[in-house]
Write a protein that holds these residues in place. Sequence first.
Motif, PDB file in Angstrom:
ATOM      1  N   GLU A 129       0.800  -1.228   0.000  1.00 43.18           N
ATOM      2  CA  GLU A 129       0.000   0.000   0.000  1.00 43.18           C
ATOM      3  C   GLU A 129       0.833   1.279   0.000  1.00 43.18           C
ATOM      4  O   GLU A 129       0.370   2.332   0.412  1.00 43.18           O
ATOM      5  CB  GLU A 129      -0.993  -0.004   1.164  1.00 43.18           C
ATOM      6  CG  GLU A 129      -1.980  -1.160   1.083  1.00 43.18           C
ATOM      7  CD  GLU A 129      -3.000  -1.172   2.197  1.00 43.18           C
ATOM      8  OE1 GLU A 129      -3.121  -0.158   2.920  1.00 43.18           O
ATOM      9  OE2 GLU A 129      -3.674  -2.197   2.341  1.00 43.18           O
ATOM     10  N   GLN A 130       2.074   1.195  -0.471  1.00 47.21           N
ATOM     11  CA  GLN A 130       2.950   2.356  -0.537  1.00 47.21           C
ATOM     12  C   GLN A 130       3.499   2.506  -1.954  1.00 47.21           C
ATOM     13  O   GLN A 130       3.780   1.529  -2.623  1.00 47.21           O
ATOM     14  CB  GLN A 130       4.133   2.190   0.425  1.00 47.21           C
ATOM     15  CG  GLN A 130       3.722   2.041   1.880  1.00 47.21           C
ATOM     16  CD  GLN A 130       4.936   1.721   2.746  1.00 47.21           C
ATOM     17  OE1 GLN A 130       5.961   2.385   2.660  1.00 47.21           O
ATOM     18  NE2 GLN A 130       4.817   0.693   3.568  1.00 47.21           N
ATOM     19  N   SER A 131       3.682   3.760  -2.383  1.00 46.77           N
ATOM     20  CA  SER A 131       4.260   3.982  -3.708  1.00 46.77           C
ATOM     21  C   SER A 131       5.783   3.949  -3.668  1.00 46.77           C
ATOM     22  O   SER A 131       6.430   3.762  -4.685  1.00 46.77           O
ATOM     23  CB  SER A 131       3.786   5.309  -4.290  1.00 46.77           C
ATOM     24  OG  SER A 131       4.224   6.374  -3.476  1.00 46.77           O
ATOM     25  N   PRO A 160       2.717  -7.416  -0.516  1.00 45.90           N
ATOM     26  CA  PRO A 160       1.732  -7.532  -1.608  1.00 45.90           C
ATOM     27  C   PRO A 160       1.835  -6.382  -2.608  1.00 45.90           C
ATOM     28  O   PRO A 160       2.005  -5.230  -2.231  1.00 45.90           O
ATOM     29  CB  PRO A 160       0.388  -7.508  -0.873  1.00 45.90           C
ATOM     30  CG  PRO A 160       0.664  -6.904   0.457  1.00 45.90           C
ATOM     31  CD  PRO A 160       2.112  -7.171   0.771  1.00 45.90           C
ATOM     32  N   ILE A 161       1.762  -6.750  -3.870  1.00 43.82           N
ATOM     33  CA  ILE A 161       1.773  -5.763  -4.954  1.00 43.82           C
ATOM     34  C   ILE A 161       0.331  -5.583  -5.415  1.00 43.82           C
ATOM     35  O   ILE A 161      -0.314  -6.552  -5.819  1.00 43.82           O
ATOM     36  CB  ILE A 161       2.642  -6.239  -6.133  1.00 43.82           C
ATOM     37  CG1 ILE A 161       4.079  -6.457  -5.682  1.00 43.82           C
ATOM     38  CG2 ILE A 161       2.586  -5.216  -7.275  1.00 43.82           C
ATOM     39  CD1 ILE A 161       4.972  -7.076  -6.739  1.00 43.82           C
ATOM     40  N   MET A 202      -6.500  -5.361  -7.947  1.00 41.93           N
ATOM     41  CA  MET A 202      -6.070  -6.754  -7.968  1.00 41.93           C
ATOM     42  C   MET A 202      -4.684  -6.900  -7.370  1.00 41.93           C
ATOM     43  O   MET A 202      -3.869  -5.985  -7.438  1.00 41.93           O
ATOM     44  CB  MET A 202      -6.108  -7.320  -9.381  1.00 41.93           C
ATOM     45  CG  MET A 202      -5.282  -6.574 -10.392  1.00 41.93           C
ATOM     46  SD  MET A 202      -5.996  -6.600 -12.033  1.00 41.93           S
ATOM     47  CE  MET A 202      -7.018  -5.146 -11.964  1.00 41.93           C
ATOM     48  N   LEU A 203      -4.437  -8.048  -6.774  1.00 46.72           N
ATOM     49  CA  LEU A 203      -3.101  -8.393  -6.313  1.00 46.72           C
ATOM     50  C   LEU A 203      -2.327  -8.951  -7.497  1.00 46.72           C
ATOM     51  O   LEU A 203      -2.849  -9.755  -8.256  1.00 46.72           O
ATOM     52  CB  LEU A 203      -3.164  -9.444  -5.205  1.00 46.72           C
ATOM     53  CG  LEU A 203      -3.587  -8.953  -3.833  1.00 46.72           C
ATOM     54  CD1 LEU A 203      -3.797 -10.124  -2.886  1.00 46.72           C
ATOM     55  CD2 LEU A 203      -2.549  -7.991  -3.266  1.00 46.72           C
ATOM     56  N   SER A 226       3.683   4.685 -10.914  1.00 44.38           N
ATOM     57  CA  SER A 226       4.603   3.575 -10.673  1.00 44.38           C
ATOM     58  C   SER A 226       4.930   3.455  -9.185  1.00 44.38           C
ATOM     59  O   SER A 226       4.545   4.306  -8.385  1.00 44.38           O
ATOM     60  CB  SER A 226       5.890   3.780 -11.474  1.00 44.38           C
ATOM     61  OG  SER A 226       6.546   4.954 -11.035  1.00 44.38           O
ATOM     62  N   THR A 227       5.624   2.400  -8.843  1.00 40.61           N
ATOM     63  CA  THR A 227       6.082   2.212  -7.470  1.00 40.61           C
ATOM     64  C   THR A 227       7.572   1.931  -7.483  1.00 40.61           C
ATOM     65  O   THR A 227       8.108   1.413  -8.468  1.00 40.61           O
ATOM     66  CB  THR A 227       5.311   1.067  -6.757  1.00 40.61           C
ATOM     67  OG1 THR A 227       5.620   1.079  -5.370  1.00 40.61           O
ATOM     68  CG2 THR A 227       5.647  -0.287  -7.324  1.00 40.61           C
TER      69      THR A 227
END
Length: 162
Positions: free
Chosen positions: A29-31, A55-56, A105-106, A154-155
């Motif tokens: 849950e972080q960028s 988790p992505i 979605m994961l 993006s992350t």
Amino acid sequence: MKKIITLAMLLLAFTGFAQIVQGEITIKEQSKMELTAKSNKAVNLFADFRENKFPIHFVFTASDVPLNSDKKEVVQFVFSTTVKKDGKTMGTIKRSPMPFFPGDMLMPIETFDVISVLSNIQTNTPETVSEIPKGNYEIILEAKPIGVKGQITSTTLFLKVN
């Protein structure tokens, strides 16, 4: 004056029908996320992702995207992974376009080629297979929509390997 009003109305009409997607990729849950690896083995990092420790999430919305033959909105994305070590780009891999429905979605780590790039930075022997060289890594995960306007944020994963 009529021409200006007509032109303004046409521009508004066209922008109202623009196909747009918006969304983001996050890790936990972080960028942007910082992580110190517990070991220098890419396979262990792979296991951490597979066990959902990191988790992505991929989430996006779509507006005015044409419906497919099943009457559903589908957008194709190209996923790319860039790995930098100590500021130097070690590799960028782009996947073939993949179709997705809007929503949340994961994503499995296999969607991105993080593990393969990290584990192949050095030539691995049977004794050192999947070892990641010591250093500071910046891993950028991106998704770019095909054929529509918009952007997916993006992350970035900052990985320290001791």
